[in-house]
Design a protein around this motif. Structure first.
Motif, short mmCIF file in Angstrom:
data_model
loop_
_atom_site.label_atom_id
_atom_site.label_comp_id
_atom_site.label_asym_id
_atom_site.label_seq_id
_atom_site.Cartn_x
_atom_site.Cartn_y
_atom_site.Cartn_z
N ARG A 268 14.24 15.44 4.85
CA ARG A 268 13.34 16.59 4.72
C ARG A 268 12.29 16.66 5.84
O ARG A 268 11.49 17.60 5.88
N GLU A 269 12.26 15.69 6.71
CA GLU A 269 11.09 15.50 7.59
C GLU A 269 10.81 16.65 8.54
O GLU A 269 9.66 16.85 8.95
N LEU A 270 11.83 17.43 8.93
CA LEU A 270 11.56 18.57 9.81
C LEU A 270 11.02 19.77 9.03
O LEU A 270 10.32 20.61 9.59
N LEU A 271 11.33 19.86 7.75
CA LEU A 271 10.88 20.98 6.93
C LEU A 271 9.50 20.77 6.34
O LEU A 271 8.69 21.70 6.24
N LEU A 272 9.21 19.55 5.91
CA LEU A 272 8.02 19.30 5.08
C LEU A 272 6.69 19.71 5.71
O LEU A 272 5.84 20.25 4.99
N PRO A 273 6.44 19.46 6.99
CA PRO A 273 5.12 19.84 7.51
C PRO A 273 4.80 21.31 7.32
O PRO A 273 3.69 21.66 6.87
N PHE A 274 5.75 22.18 7.62
CA PHE A 274 5.48 23.62 7.48
C PHE A 274 5.45 24.03 6.01
O PHE A 274 4.59 24.81 5.59
N LEU A 275 6.36 23.49 5.20
CA LEU A 275 6.38 23.83 3.78
C LEU A 275 5.10 23.38 3.09
O LEU A 275 4.57 24.07 2.21
#
Length: 305
Positions: A268-275
């Protein structure tokens, strides 16, 4: 009859210039100016790289100071800001026009401008939006941001336009680097999304080559969001013409994205910051907006002393 608007290749525009730095980008720049008929003096810390341009008609200087003394227009294309200061420290800059094509930060551009001006030089900072093979080919779409002395830019516009198109973005010397890095940051965000998308299908019987045009088409369709975002930032109304509001995206869409990543064995690491930023904005009571408000979470004012 006098030509008041000479083309970059016309005799009136063939300004002699000095180029410091003949790495891959510097060499491409030098060859573009030489091909257009500009007398070019070059210098490089590793002399052999500069010597290779002699066959193309360049004059090779033994030192940076000698190269700077040869011409009023001095182009710098080195590794970093520190190497610019080191190369120019013993050069006589009074009366010179220094154009810094070295990649740097806005702060470095501003500091280097003040440094050059204190030594009697006019200064432009720049951000090159191209890779070396694009230089000298008008159809490639290559261009360079410039900021700093408007008078310097206007005087040398035709010469600067030889290797790539030119875009002047303001008198603030930091603006060229800022535009450069802002665009590159958007690019890396896109690359992150592309990487996650391909990771989702990686272990399935889906050919990457078949998936690629679908992803390209979707990203192109979504690219128009940059104009909608700019309009909302300008007006201050983040609820204007919202199609998918933040509440829906966070409460329904995010769950599906994350569960699918888990099912496919994808981090999930590429999605989580923006989410996570989207959820913070929603939790602050902005469920009727789109994602524009995330920008205000990112653009935190610097702490005051």
């Amino acid at each position: 009859m006098t030509d008041n608007n000479p083309s970059p290749a016309s005799p009136a525009a063939r300004t002699p210039l000095t180029l410091l730095g003949t790495g891959a980008m510097g060499t491409a720049l030098a060859r573009a100016w030489l091909a257009a008929g500009h007398p070019v003096t070059v210098w490089n810390r590793t002399a052999a790289r500069a010597e290779a341009l002699a066959a193309d008609g360049a004059t090779v200087a033994a030192s940076a100071a000698e190269a700077v003394a040869a011409n009023r227009l001095v182009i710098v294309c080195l590794l970093d800001d520190a190497s610019v200061g080191e190369a120019l420290q013993d050069a006589g800059l009074s009366g010179r026009d220094v154009v810094n094509l070295t990649t740097g930060t806005p702060g470095e551009g501003r500091s280097r401008a003040a440094w050059a001006q204190a030594r009697g030089a006019r200064f432009l900072d720049a951000g090159i939006m191209a890779v070396p093979p694009m230089i000298g080919h008008r159809e490639s779409g290559a261009y360079v941001f410039y900021s700093g002395s408007a008078d310097l830019f206007e005087e040398h516009r035709a010469t600067l336009a030889v290797p790539a198109d030119v875009r002047y973005v303001g008198a603030d010397p930091g603006f060229a680097a800022l535009h450069d890095v802002a665009l590159l940051s958007g690019m890396y965000g896109m690359f992150a999304g592309i990487s996650h998308a391909f990771a989702l299908i990686r272990r399935e019987d889906i050919a990457p080559g078949d998936f690629a045009p679908l992803l390209e088409g979707w990203l192109n369709a979504m690219a128009g969001a940059v104009h909608e975002t700019a309009d909302k930032l300008t007006s201050g109304d983040y609820t204007k013409n919202v199609v998918s509001n933040l509440a829906m995206q966070v409460q329904a869409g995010q769950r599906t994205l994350l569960r699918t990543a888990d099912e496919q064995g994808v981090s999930r690491e590429l999605l989580l910051p923006f989410l996570d930023l989207m959820k913070r904005r929603l939790d602050a009571g902005h469920g009727d907006e789109d994602t524009t408000g995330v920008i205000d979470l990112l653009a935190v004012p610097p702490a005051t002393a």
